[in-house]
Design a protein around this motif. Structure first.
Motif, PDB file in Angstrom:
ATOM      1  N   LYS A 112      -1.039 -43.432   8.368  1.00  0.00           N
ATOM      2  CA  LYS A 112       0.406 -43.651   8.466  1.00  0.00           C
ATOM      3  C   LYS A 112       1.034 -43.644   7.067  1.00  0.00           C
ATOM      4  N   SER A 113       0.551 -42.716   6.272  1.00  0.00           N
ATOM      5  CA  SER A 113       0.964 -42.580   4.882  1.00  0.00           C
ATOM      6  C   SER A 113       2.346 -41.955   4.769  1.00  0.00           C
ATOM      7  N   ASP A 114       3.028 -42.256   3.672  1.00  0.00           N
ATOM      8  CA  ASP A 114       4.314 -41.612   3.432  1.00  0.00           C
ATOM      9  C   ASP A 114       4.136 -40.180   2.925  1.00  0.00           C
ATOM     10  N   MET A 115       2.891 -39.715   2.861  1.00  0.00           N
ATOM     11  CA  MET A 115       2.579 -38.359   2.421  1.00  0.00           C
ATOM     12  C   MET A 115       2.402 -37.382   3.590  1.00  0.00           C
ATOM     13  N   VAL A 116       2.707 -37.827   4.811  1.00  0.00           N
ATOM     14  CA  VAL A 116       2.529 -36.966   5.988  1.00  0.00           C
ATOM     15  C   VAL A 116       3.360 -35.694   5.867  1.00  0.00           C
ATOM     16  N   ASP A 117       4.624 -35.828   5.471  1.00  0.00           N
ATOM     17  CA  ASP A 117       5.483 -34.645   5.371  1.00  0.00           C
ATOM     18  C   ASP A 117       4.975 -33.680   4.300  1.00  0.00           C
ATOM     19  N   ALA A 118       4.536 -34.204   3.169  1.00  0.00           N
ATOM     20  CA  ALA A 118       4.013 -33.346   2.098  1.00  0.00           C
ATOM     21  C   ALA A 118       2.737 -32.640   2.551  1.00  0.00           C
ATOM     22  N   ALA A 119       1.883 -33.362   3.271  1.00  0.00           N
ATOM     23  CA  ALA A 119       0.643 -32.764   3.769  1.00  0.00           C
ATOM     24  C   ALA A 119       0.941 -31.687   4.820  1.00  0.00           C
ATOM     25  N   ALA A 120       1.943 -31.911   5.652  1.00  0.00           N
ATOM     26  CA  ALA A 120       2.338 -30.908   6.651  1.00  0.00           C
ATOM     27  C   ALA A 120       2.872 -29.654   5.961  1.00  0.00           C
ATOM     28  N   LYS A 121       3.652 -29.834   4.907  1.00  0.00           N
ATOM     29  CA  LYS A 121       4.189 -28.695   4.151  1.00  0.00           C
ATOM     30  C   LYS A 121       3.062 -27.920   3.483  1.00  0.00           C
ATOM     31  N   THR A 122       2.101 -28.622   2.904  1.00  0.00           N
ATOM     32  CA  THR A 122       0.954 -27.966   2.271  1.00  0.00           C
ATOM     33  C   THR A 122       0.177 -27.157   3.298  1.00  0.00           C
ATOM     34  N   LEU A 123      -0.031 -27.714   4.473  1.00  0.00           N
ATOM     35  CA  LEU A 123      -0.738 -27.003   5.540  1.00  0.00           C
ATOM     36  C   LEU A 123       0.034 -25.746   5.946  1.00  0.00           C
ATOM     37  N   ALA A 124       1.335 -25.868   6.136  1.00  0.00           N
ATOM     38  CA  ALA A 124       2.145 -24.716   6.526  1.00  0.00           C
ATOM     39  C   ALA A 124       2.121 -23.631   5.440  1.00  0.00           C
ATOM     40  N   ASP A 125       2.215 -24.032   4.175  1.00  0.00           N
ATOM     41  CA  ASP A 125       2.169 -23.066   3.074  1.00  0.00           C
ATOM     42  C   ASP A 125       0.813 -22.374   3.007  1.00  0.00           C
ATOM     43  N   THR A 126      -0.249 -23.112   3.286  1.00  0.00           N
ATOM     44  CA  THR A 126      -1.589 -22.537   3.252  1.00  0.00           C
ATOM     45  C   THR A 126      -1.761 -21.519   4.380  1.00  0.00           C
ATOM     46  N   VAL A 127      -1.285 -21.833   5.565  1.00  0.00           N
ATOM     47  CA  VAL A 127      -1.349 -20.889   6.686  1.00  0.00           C
ATOM     48  C   VAL A 127      -0.536 -19.637   6.352  1.00  0.00           C
ATOM     49  N   ALA A 128       0.602 -19.817   5.688  1.00  0.00           N
ATOM     50  CA  ALA A 128       1.469 -18.688   5.339  1.00  0.00           C
ATOM     51  C   ALA A 128       0.807 -17.719   4.355  1.00  0.00           C
ATOM     52  N   ILE A 129      -0.169 -18.192   3.597  1.00  0.00           N
ATOM     53  CA  ILE A 129      -0.895 -17.300   2.687  1.00  0.00           C
ATOM     54  C   ILE A 129      -1.531 -16.166   3.479  1.00  0.00           C
ATOM     55  N   GLY A 130      -2.132 -16.502   4.607  1.00  0.00           N
ATOM     56  CA  GLY A 130      -2.762 -15.475   5.446  1.00  0.00           C
ATOM     57  C   GLY A 130      -1.757 -14.437   5.906  1.00  0.00           C
ATOM     58  N   ASP A 131      -0.573 -14.886   6.285  1.00  0.00           N
ATOM     59  CA  ASP A 131       0.479 -13.955   6.708  1.00  0.00           C
ATOM     60  C   ASP A 131       0.891 -13.053   5.542  1.00  0.00           C
ATOM     61  N   ALA A 132       1.051 -13.640   4.365  1.00  0.00           N
ATOM     62  CA  ALA A 132       1.488 -12.873   3.190  1.00  0.00           C
ATOM     63  C   ALA A 132       0.461 -11.829   2.787  1.00  0.00           C
ATOM     64  N   LEU A 133      -0.821 -12.133   2.988  1.00  0.00           N
ATOM     65  CA  LEU A 133      -1.889 -11.220   2.572  1.00  0.00           C
ATOM     66  C   LEU A 133      -2.405 -10.363   3.720  1.00  0.00           C
ATOM     67  N   GLY A 134      -1.945 -10.612   4.928  1.00  0.00           N
ATOM     68  CA  GLY A 134      -2.427  -9.846   6.077  1.00  0.00           C
ATOM     69  C   GLY A 134      -3.846 -10.212   6.458  1.00  0.00           C
ATOM     70  N   ILE A 135      -4.219 -11.483   6.238  1.00  0.00           N
ATOM     71  CA  ILE A 135      -5.562 -11.964   6.579  1.00  0.00           C
ATOM     72  C   ILE A 135      -5.435 -12.909   7.761  1.00  0.00           C
ATOM     73  N   SER A 136      -6.222 -12.657   8.788  1.00  0.00           N
ATOM     74  CA  SER A 136      -6.203 -13.561   9.939  1.00  0.00           C
ATOM     75  C   SER A 136      -7.461 -14.417   9.928  1.00  0.00           C
ATOM     76  N   VAL A 137      -7.300 -15.615  10.449  1.00  0.00           N
ATOM     77  CA  VAL A 137      -8.411 -16.553  10.547  1.00  0.00           C
ATOM     78  C   VAL A 137      -8.753 -16.710  12.015  1.00  0.00           C
ATOM     79  N   ASN A 138      -9.996 -16.486  12.336  1.00  0.00           N
ATOM     80  CA  ASN A 138     -10.424 -16.587  13.746  1.00  0.00           C
ATOM     81  C   ASN A 138     -10.853 -17.971  14.093  1.00  0.00           C
TER      82      ASN A 138
END
Length: 138
Positions: A112-138
Motif C-alpha cells: 500500500k505504498s505511495d509509489m503504486v502510481d510510479a510503479a504502474a507508469k514504469t510498467l506501462a512504459d516498459t510494455v510500450a518499449i515492445g510496441d516501439a521496437l516491434g517486439i512481442s512478448v509471448n
C-alpha cells in the motif's frame, strides 16, 4: 557540420557507448528531450524507453529502464539502471524487463505504498518499449 559533444552510456554491468555525437534523444521521466551542443546544464531521471544517439558515425539506439542523464559542458553522461543496445533486444530480454516492472508494481500494491502510481507508469512504459521496437512478448 553540427557541433559534436562527448556521449557516454554506462550501466552497472558495463560501458555501452562512448562517442562523439550531435544529438541524443533522452526518454526523461518528465518528458522526452533532445540534447545537443550548448544545451543548458541539466540532470534528469530516465523512464523506460529508447534512447537515440546521432553523430558523425551514424545513429544508435539503446533501451534503458531507468537511471539518470547529466547534460553539461563536457557532454552527456547517461547512467542507466539497465541498458541494452536495440540490436541486442529480444523478446526474452523484454519479458525479463516487464517481469521486473510487474514485480515492483505488485510489491508496491501489497505494501500500500505511495509509489503504486510510479510503479504502474514504469510498467506501462516498459510494455510500450515492445510496441516501439516491434517486439512481442509471448
Amino acid at each position: 557540420m553540427a557541433d559534436t559533444l562527448q556521449f557516454d552510456l554506462v550501466s552497472p554491468e558495463r560501458s555501452l557507448a562512448s562517442m562523439q555525437v550531435t544529438e541524443v534523444q533522452i526518454p526523461g521521466s518528465d518528458g522526452d528531450m533532445t540534447a545537443m551542443a550548448d544545451h543548458a546544464s541539466t540532470i534528469t531521471t530516465l523512464r523506460p524507453g529508447v534512447l537515440k544517439v546521432s553523430g558523425p558515425e551514424g545513429e544508435s539506439e539503446y533501451v534503458v529502464t531507468g537511471g539518470f542523464a547529466q547534460i553539461g559542458d563536457g557532454g552527456i553522461s547517461v547512467l542507466a539502471e539497465n541498458a541494452v543496445a536495440k540490436a541486442d533486444m529480444t523478446s526474452d530480454t523484454l519479458k525479463g524487463m516487464i517481469d521486473a516492472a510487474t514485480d515492483t508494481y505488485a510489491k508496491a500494491q501489497d505494501a500500500k505504498s505511495d509509489m503504486v502510481d510510479a510503479a504502474a507508469k514504469t510498467l506501462a512504459d516498459t510494455v510500450a518499449i515492445g510496441d516501439a521496437l516491434g517486439i512481442s512478448v509471448n
